[in-house]
Design a protein around this motif. Structure first.
Motif, PDB file in Angstrom:
ATOM      1  N   ARG A 121       0.841  -1.196   0.000  1.00 49.00           N
ATOM      2  CA  ARG A 121       0.000   0.000   0.000  1.00 49.00           C
ATOM      3  C   ARG A 121       0.884   1.257   0.000  1.00 49.00           C
ATOM      4  O   ARG A 121       0.646   2.212  -0.749  1.00 49.00           O
ATOM      5  CB  ARG A 121      -0.888  -0.022   1.243  1.00 49.00           C
ATOM      6  CG  ARG A 121      -1.977   1.037   1.295  1.00 49.00           C
ATOM      7  CD  ARG A 121      -2.746   0.931   2.604  1.00 49.00           C
ATOM      8  NE  ARG A 121      -3.188  -0.430   2.871  1.00 49.00           N
ATOM      9  CZ  ARG A 121      -2.957  -1.102   4.000  1.00 49.00           C
ATOM     10  NH1 ARG A 121      -2.291  -0.525   4.991  1.00 49.00           N
ATOM     11  NH2 ARG A 121      -3.423  -2.327   4.154  1.00 49.00           N
TER      12      ARG A 121
ATOM     13  N   ASN B 204       2.498   1.944  -3.404  1.00 50.75           N
ATOM     14  CA  ASN B 204       1.606   2.083  -4.550  1.00 50.75           C
ATOM     15  C   ASN B 204       0.883   3.432  -4.498  1.00 50.75           C
ATOM     16  O   ASN B 204      -0.097   3.594  -3.763  1.00 50.75           O
ATOM     17  CB  ASN B 204       0.589   0.943  -4.555  1.00 50.75           C
ATOM     18  CG  ASN B 204      -0.350   0.995  -5.753  1.00 50.75           C
ATOM     19  OD1 ASN B 204      -0.189   1.834  -6.646  1.00 50.75           O
ATOM     20  ND2 ASN B 204      -1.339   0.111  -5.769  1.00 50.75           N
ATOM     21  N   PRO B 205       1.322   4.406  -5.275  1.00 47.93           N
ATOM     22  CA  PRO B 205       0.659   5.721  -5.233  1.00 47.93           C
ATOM     23  C   PRO B 205      -0.765   5.686  -5.769  1.00 47.93           C
ATOM     24  O   PRO B 205      -1.551   6.610  -5.499  1.00 47.93           O
ATOM     25  CB  PRO B 205       1.563   6.597  -6.115  1.00 47.93           C
ATOM     26  CG  PRO B 205       2.281   5.637  -7.019  1.00 47.93           C
ATOM     27  CD  PRO B 205       2.450   4.375  -6.219  1.00 47.93           C
ATOM     28  N   ASP B 206      -1.116   4.632  -6.494  1.00 44.07           N
ATOM     29  CA  ASP B 206      -2.466   4.517  -7.047  1.00 44.07           C
ATOM     30  C   ASP B 206      -3.326   3.523  -6.272  1.00 44.07           C
ATOM     31  O   ASP B 206      -4.313   3.004  -6.805  1.00 44.07           O
ATOM     32  CB  ASP B 206      -2.375   4.082  -8.515  1.00 44.07           C
ATOM     33  CG  ASP B 206      -1.614   5.080  -9.372  1.00 44.07           C
ATOM     34  OD1 ASP B 206      -1.840   6.293  -9.187  1.00 44.07           O
ATOM     35  OD2 ASP B 206      -0.786   4.648 -10.199  1.00 44.07           O
ATOM     36  N   HIS B 207      -2.963   3.277  -5.028  1.00 41.63           N
ATOM     37  CA  HIS B 207      -3.687   2.310  -4.199  1.00 41.63           C
ATOM     38  C   HIS B 207      -5.178   2.660  -4.117  1.00 41.63           C
ATOM     39  O   HIS B 207      -5.548   3.815  -3.895  1.00 41.63           O
ATOM     40  CB  HIS B 207      -3.083   2.297  -2.792  1.00 41.63           C
ATOM     41  CG  HIS B 207      -3.871   1.532  -1.789  1.00 41.63           C
ATOM     42  ND1 HIS B 207      -3.803   0.170  -1.676  1.00 41.63           N
ATOM     43  CD2 HIS B 207      -4.768   1.941  -0.852  1.00 41.63           C
ATOM     44  CE1 HIS B 207      -4.604  -0.229  -0.710  1.00 41.63           C
ATOM     45  NE2 HIS B 207      -5.210   0.826  -0.201  1.00 41.63           N
ATOM     46  N   THR B 208      -6.026   1.637  -4.295  1.00 39.52           N
ATOM     47  CA  THR B 208      -7.474   1.849  -4.218  1.00 39.52           C
ATOM     48  C   THR B 208      -8.140   1.065  -3.089  1.00 39.52           C
ATOM     49  O   THR B 208      -9.257   1.395  -2.685  1.00 39.52           O
ATOM     50  CB  THR B 208      -8.144   1.421  -5.535  1.00 39.52           C
ATOM     51  OG1 THR B 208      -8.004   0.002  -5.692  1.00 39.52           O
ATOM     52  CG2 THR B 208      -7.524   2.136  -6.725  1.00 39.52           C
TER      53      THR B 208
ATOM     54  N   GLU C 123      -7.022  -3.923  -4.565  1.00 44.70           N
ATOM     55  CA  GLU C 123      -5.944  -4.778  -5.051  1.00 44.70           C
ATOM     56  C   GLU C 123      -5.927  -6.096  -4.282  1.00 44.70           C
ATOM     57  O   GLU C 123      -6.273  -6.146  -3.096  1.00 44.70           O
ATOM     58  CB  GLU C 123      -4.584  -4.080  -4.879  1.00 44.70           C
ATOM     59  CG  GLU C 123      -4.423  -2.802  -5.666  1.00 44.70           C
ATOM     60  CD  GLU C 123      -4.943  -1.568  -4.941  1.00 44.70           C
ATOM     61  OE1 GLU C 123      -4.766  -0.462  -5.465  1.00 44.70           O
ATOM     62  OE2 GLU C 123      -5.540  -1.722  -3.850  1.00 44.70           O
TER      63      GLU C 123
END
Length: 414
Positions: A225, A228-232, A235
């Motif tokens: 997490r 990951n700068p694009d964590h939603t 995942e």
């Protein structure tokens, strides 16, 4: 996020299911694992215990071991022995051991729910074991050892699961120990939605076995997490591989104790000390306690039944009233001088699957001086401890039958 979600499992090709299925990685020694893989090139132990393919004596926590696990996983993927399902689903998992049968659900369970204590724990973890699972998950980019979870039994969930196992299982493997493992994939979207909603209606899930795997999955998720700068949150690394059974179908066996010496007592003085707290009755053979607060004891060639004075049982204390606590607090600690059973080498633990004869055998061989047989911990007691946010004493539960490794793994890539 829901409590559970479907996932596209990595599973053995149907022709290889029996070749791949293996006991849990942590129930055998390194030597036993090496023997188990002889003549079995596709055993999942090549992934879960990869030291079997490296020189004897290698540190099982060294980098080459995790690299070998990844190499073996890639080899089994390349040979088509392991295949990933094309779409996400759930999997009904039935375990049969003799007359005992339990039916549960293989799912990806929310790590956020674990972090927020909706998936409740009752056991401390050891850093070295937790670190091992973190390295294993990271090296494989997959969770391969399922966490055993329990949910409070509900008639709607029981009926839903029962209705999904009407036909023959797609995977049906009977292991060398006689335990049958059956798996039914559920890929229908309406059934998936129904299962998700039913389980999301539960207040909590309870870890039965797999505290180290849960803690490791949480740590890996936190690392990924952060990276990951694009964590939603959706995942795969935000979920962990789990098998969930209704609590009233699960089977806990006794987890017994053997002690190397009598801490300076003679047989006579030990019996005298015990008589202060227990009613003692000789028995003609092995004693399987019939109720909580009752114990079997093997000493100097004889079996005894020990019944604890009810006044010594703290019924309002979910930890103190456990039989493992009662024995520790009334015998193991004050009389036999073992204050820390986690670390004291004078005590050992024997799972009930080995039978009471395993206790008397170790005493008769002179290896141990006294053995105690316990009444099995009840699932209701485990859940009460977890609900109270408390920790159970070491070696409180021995679950049988055990899940197989290799029948379904959770990849951390979409």
């Amino acid at each position: 996020m829901p409590l559970i979600k479907p996932f596209a499992a990595l599973r053995p090709a149907l022709a290889h299911a029996a070749d791949v299925a293996a006991p849990p990685y942590d129930v055998m020694s390194a030597a036993e694992a090496r023997r188990m893989v002889e003549g079995r090139p596709w055993s999942f132990l090549h992934i879960s215990r990869p030291e079997v393919d490296l020189p004897e004596g290698i540190d099982p926590y060294s980098p080459p071991v995790y690299a070998k696990a990844r190499e073996n996983l890639d080899r089994m993927l390349g040979e088509g022995v392991l295949v990933r399902d094309a779409s996400p689903g759930y999997y009904i998992y039935r375990l049969t051991m003799g007359a005992h049968r339990q039916t549960g659900l293989v799912a990806a369970a929310s790590i956020d729910a674990y972090d927020r204590d909706r998936i409740k724990r009752h056991e401390l973890t050891r850093p070295v074991k937790e670190d091992d699972r973190v390295r294993q998950i990271d090296a494989l980019n997959a969770q391969t050892g399922p966490v055993l979870l329990a949910c409070r039994a509900r008639s709607d969930i029981d009926a839903l699961l029962a209705g999904l196992v009407a036909g023959p299982a797609e995977t049906d493997v009977t292991a060398p120990d006689g335990i049958r493992h059956e798996l039914w994939p559920i890929m229908d979207e309406s059934l998936i939605a129904e299962l998700t909603a039913a389980f999301d209606g539960l207040d909590a899930l309870y870890i039965a076995d797999g505290h180290h795997r849960c803690a490791a999955a949480s740590r890996v998720a936190a690392m990924r997490r952060a990276a990951n700068p694009d964590h939603t949150g959706a995942e795969p690394y935000n979920f962990m591989l789990a098998v969930i059974f209704p609590h009233d179908q699960m089977r806990i066996l006794d987890y017994n104790r053997v002690v190397k010496d009598l801490h300076g007592h003679s047989v006579e003085s030990l019996m005298q000390r015990l008589s202060v707290a227990f009613e003692i009755e000789g028995a003609p053979g092995p004693v399987a306690p019939g109720r909580p607060g009752e114990f079997g004891m093997y000493l100097a060639g004889h079996w005894y039944r020990l019944a604890l004075d009810p006044g010594r049982i703290p019924y309002d204390d979910p930890v103190g009233r456990l039989d493992v606590s009662l024995l520790q607090d009334n015998v193991i600690g004050p009389i036999l001088g073992i204050q820390d059973p986690r670390r004291d080498e004078r005590i050992d633990f024997v799972g009930g699957i080995r039978g009471l004869e395993a206790l008397s055998a170790r005493v008769d061989a002179g290896e141990m001086a006294v053995a105690f047989a316990l009444h099995p911990t009840r699932m209701e007691d485990l859940m009460a401890v977890a609900d109270a946010g408390e920790v159970m004493p070491p070696k409180s539960t021995w679950f049988e039958p055990k899940l197989a490794d290799g029948l379904a793994s959770h990849l951390l890539t979409a």
